[in-house]
Design an enzyme around this catalytic site. Structure first.
Site, PDB file in Angstrom:
ATOM      1  N   HIS A  69      81.038 -68.561  29.150  1.00  0.00           N
ATOM      2  CA  HIS A  69      80.482 -67.390  29.840  1.00  0.00           C
ATOM      3  C   HIS A  69      79.372 -66.754  28.998  1.00  0.00           C
ATOM      4  O   HIS A  69      79.619 -65.936  28.116  1.00  0.00           O
ATOM      5  CB  HIS A  69      81.615 -66.366  30.081  1.00  0.00           C
ATOM      6  CG  HIS A  69      81.234 -65.205  30.949  1.00  0.00           C
ATOM      7  ND1 HIS A  69      81.789 -64.982  32.197  1.00  0.00           N
ATOM      8  CD2 HIS A  69      80.369 -64.183  30.757  1.00  0.00           C
ATOM      9  CE1 HIS A  69      81.289 -63.876  32.723  1.00  0.00           C
ATOM     10  NE2 HIS A  69      80.421 -63.371  31.855  1.00  0.00           N
TER      11      HIS A  69
ATOM     12  N   HIS B 289      75.139 -65.567  29.766  1.00  0.00           N
ATOM     13  CA  HIS B 289      73.941 -65.540  30.615  1.00  0.00           C
ATOM     14  C   HIS B 289      72.747 -65.912  29.742  1.00  0.00           C
ATOM     15  O   HIS B 289      72.469 -65.234  28.754  1.00  0.00           O
ATOM     16  CB  HIS B 289      73.745 -64.133  31.194  1.00  0.00           C
ATOM     17  CG  HIS B 289      74.893 -63.693  32.062  1.00  0.00           C
ATOM     18  ND1 HIS B 289      74.881 -63.829  33.428  1.00  0.00           N
ATOM     19  CD2 HIS B 289      76.091 -63.140  31.744  1.00  0.00           C
ATOM     20  CE1 HIS B 289      76.024 -63.370  33.926  1.00  0.00           C
ATOM     21  NE2 HIS B 289      76.768 -62.944  32.925  1.00  0.00           N
TER      22      HIS B 289
ATOM     23  N   HIS C 287      82.581 -63.449  38.617  1.00  0.00           N
ATOM     24  CA  HIS C 287      82.844 -62.237  37.849  1.00  0.00           C
ATOM     25  C   HIS C 287      83.790 -61.344  38.658  1.00  0.00           C
ATOM     26  O   HIS C 287      83.539 -61.083  39.835  1.00  0.00           O
ATOM     27  CB  HIS C 287      81.540 -61.463  37.612  1.00  0.00           C
ATOM     28  CG  HIS C 287      80.637 -62.052  36.568  1.00  0.00           C
ATOM     29  ND1 HIS C 287      80.247 -63.371  36.585  1.00  0.00           N
ATOM     30  CD2 HIS C 287      80.025 -61.485  35.486  1.00  0.00           C
ATOM     31  CE1 HIS C 287      79.424 -63.587  35.540  1.00  0.00           C
ATOM     32  NE2 HIS C 287      79.284 -62.471  34.865  1.00  0.00           N
TER      33      HIS C 287
ATOM     34  N   GLU D 140      86.160 -56.641  35.772  1.00  0.00           N
ATOM     35  CA  GLU D 140      85.442 -56.054  34.625  1.00  0.00           C
ATOM     36  C   GLU D 140      85.270 -54.570  34.937  1.00  0.00           C
ATOM     37  O   GLU D 140      85.968 -53.715  34.400  1.00  0.00           O
ATOM     38  CB  GLU D 140      84.090 -56.746  34.430  1.00  0.00           C
ATOM     39  CG  GLU D 140      83.268 -56.188  33.291  1.00  0.00           C
ATOM     40  CD  GLU D 140      81.836 -56.736  33.245  1.00  0.00           C
ATOM     41  OE1 GLU D 140      81.195 -56.566  32.195  1.00  0.00           O
ATOM     42  OE2 GLU D 140      81.349 -57.290  34.262  1.00  0.00           O
TER      43      GLU D 140
ATOM     44  N   ASP E 295      78.919 -63.444  26.479  1.00  0.00           N
ATOM     45  CA  ASP E 295      78.318 -62.757  27.626  1.00  0.00           C
ATOM     46  C   ASP E 295      76.794 -62.615  27.511  1.00  0.00           C
ATOM     47  O   ASP E 295      76.051 -63.417  28.045  1.00  0.00           O
ATOM     48  CB  ASP E 295      79.002 -61.402  27.841  1.00  0.00           C
ATOM     49  CG  ASP E 295      78.895 -60.899  29.270  1.00  0.00           C
ATOM     50  OD1 ASP E 295      78.397 -61.637  30.143  1.00  0.00           O
ATOM     51  OD2 ASP E 295      79.323 -59.760  29.542  1.00  0.00           O
ATOM     52  N   ASP E 296      76.330 -61.566  26.832  1.00  0.00           N
ATOM     53  CA  ASP E 296      74.887 -61.340  26.576  1.00  0.00           C
ATOM     54  C   ASP E 296      74.767 -60.958  25.095  1.00  0.00           C
ATOM     55  O   ASP E 296      74.552 -59.798  24.758  1.00  0.00           O
ATOM     56  CB  ASP E 296      74.361 -60.196  27.459  1.00  0.00           C
ATOM     57  CG  ASP E 296      74.578 -60.458  28.938  1.00  0.00           C
ATOM     58  OD1 ASP E 296      73.862 -61.287  29.508  1.00  0.00           O
ATOM     59  OD2 ASP E 296      75.489 -59.835  29.520  1.00  0.00           O
TER      60      ASP E 296
END
Length: 335
Positions: free
Chosen positions: A13, A15, A192, A195, A273-274
Site C-alpha cells: 500500500h 501511492h 480503502h 480509515e 502509504d505516502d
C-alpha cells in the site's frame, strides 16, 4: 527492538505520486519552472496541516511529473529506496487520473513507471507490481472508466485494481460493477476502507466490492463481530500506522490497533502509504511497530510473509519471494 536490516520487507500500500521525495519534486519543478514553494519548506519537507491541505500538497507535488521519463525516474527512485531498506517486493498504487491531468495517456504513464521499476529490479532484485486506482469522489462512471482502460491496455506489471479517494464520498455499492469487471479480468482487488470511515465502511466494502484485501481497515477494531469476520474470512489489512497517526486517526502509535488486530487473528501487513508526506519509510514502519509492540524479527518476517501471500503477483514470483523469506527466517533462527 529495532528491525534488523536482515528482516526482508514487503509493501502492498503505497501511492507512487505520494512517494515522491521532496528533493526530486524540487528538481523537476526547477527544470519545468513550476512553483512548489507553497508545499515545500526550506528543509525539504512537505507543508500541510490537515487532510484537505495534505491533498492540495499532494496534487501540487504530483503535477511536476509530466513525461514517461519523469515517472520512470520516480518509480526507480522509490523502488531503490525500498530495496535499500531490505524490501524484496513492493506494490504501488498508480493513478490514471493524475496521468490524465498531466496530459499523459494511461499507456505511456504505465510504460514510464514500468521502465523505472525494471531499472531498479536489474540492480537490486526487488520485485514490483502496480495497482490502478479509481478515485471514489469522482463518481462511479470515472471509476469504471479506469477499469476499462486497465483491461483495454493490459500490462504484465499492472496486476490489481483499487478504490481510493475520500472514503466519506460514495457508497461502495456504486462501485460494485467496476469491481466485478476487474475481478472478471483477473485483476486482484483492494479498496480503502476503515480509515476515516468506521466499521460500517469496512463491512460495505466487503459486501459490495467482494475484496480480500482492504487498504487500512483498522477501524474494524471498533466492532468485535467484524474483527472475527476479518479473521475468519482471511481478509488482509494493508495497515499504515505512521499515516494513521500523522492524519490523526490515532493520537499516538501506542494506541494504534495493529497489535490488537493481529492478536485476534486478523492478517495484517505494514505499509508507508505516502511516505515523505508522513515522515516515514517502510523500514521505519517495521522498526517503530517492532519497538512499540515488542515484535521479534520472526514476528516481522511473519508480517512480510502475509504480504507476499496476499500479493497481486503470479505464483512463480510469489514462490521465489517466499524462498528468499525462508532463508532469512533460518538466519533469524540461527541468531
Amino acid at each position: 527492538m529495532n528491525a534488523p536490516v536482515t528482516v526482508p520487507k514487503a509493501e502492498l500500500h503505497c501511492h507512487i505520486e505520494g512517494a515522491a521525495p521532496p528533493s526530486l519534486v524540487q528538481r523537476l519543478a526547477s527544470q519545468y519552472g513550476d512553483d512548489v514553494s507553497s508545499v515545500l519548506d526550506g528543509n525539504g519537507k512537505y507543508l500541510w496541516t490537515d487532510f484537505t491541505t495534505f491533498l492540495k500538497a499532494y496534487d501540487t507535488a504530483s503535477a511536476v511529473f509530466k513525461t514517461p521519463s519523469d515517472y520512470a525516474l520516480l518509480a526507480e527512485t522509490y523502488f531503490r529506496m525500498l530495496a535499500a531498506e531490505g524490501a524484496i517486493y513492493g506494490e504501488i498504487f498508480i493513478s490514471p487520473d493524475h496521468a490524465q491531468a498531466a496530459g499523459l495517456s494511461y499507456r505511456s504513464y504505465v510504460e514510464g513507471l514500468a521502465t523505472g521499476m525494471e531499472r531498479a529490479k536489474n540492480d537490486t532484485a526487488i520485485e514490483g507490481r502496480m495497482i490502478a486506482i479509481g478515485v471514489r469522489h469522482f463518481g462511479s462512471a470515472s471509476v469504471e472508466k479506469v477499469v476499462k482502460e486497465v483491461i483495454g491496455n493490459p500490462h504484465p506489471l499492472v496486476t490489481g485494481f483499487g478504490l481510493a479517494g475520500d472514503e466519506r464520498s460514495g457508497h461502495p455499492a456504486n462501485f460494485a460493477k467496476a469491481f466485478r469487471m476487474a475481478s472478471e479480468a483477473g485483476l486482484g482487488t483492494t479498496a480503502h476502507a476503515g480509515e476515516f470511515g468506521g466499521p460500517d465502511s469496512v463491512t460495505a466494502a466487503l459486501e459490495f466490492l467482494r475484496v480480500k484485501r482492504l487498504g487500512h481497515g483498522v477501524r474494524a477494531v471498533e466492532d468485535k463481530d467484524l474483527v472475527k469476520r476479518l479473521a475468519d474470512e482471511d481478509i488482509v489489512l494493508e495497515v499504515c500506522p505512521g499515516s494513521n497517526v500523522s492524519l490523526g486517526v490515532y493520537t499516538h502509535l501506542r494506541f494504534h490497533p495493529i497489535n490488537m488486530l493481529r492478536r485476534e487473528g486478523v492478517k495484517v501487513t505494514l505499509n508507508s502509504d505516502d511516505p515523505p508526506f508522513f515522515g516515514t519509510t517502510l523500514g521505519k514502519e517495521y522498526s517503530s511497530i517492532a519497538e512499540t509492540f515488542n515484535w521479534s524479527p520472526e514476528d516481522q518476517i511473519a508480517v512480510t510473509r502475509t504480504a507476499i501471500e496476499a500479493a497481486f503477483c503470479d505464483d512463480a514470483t510469489r514462490n521465489r519471494l517466499l524462498v528468499r523469506l525462508e532463508s532469512a527466517l533460518q538466519g533469524a533462527d540461527g541468531n
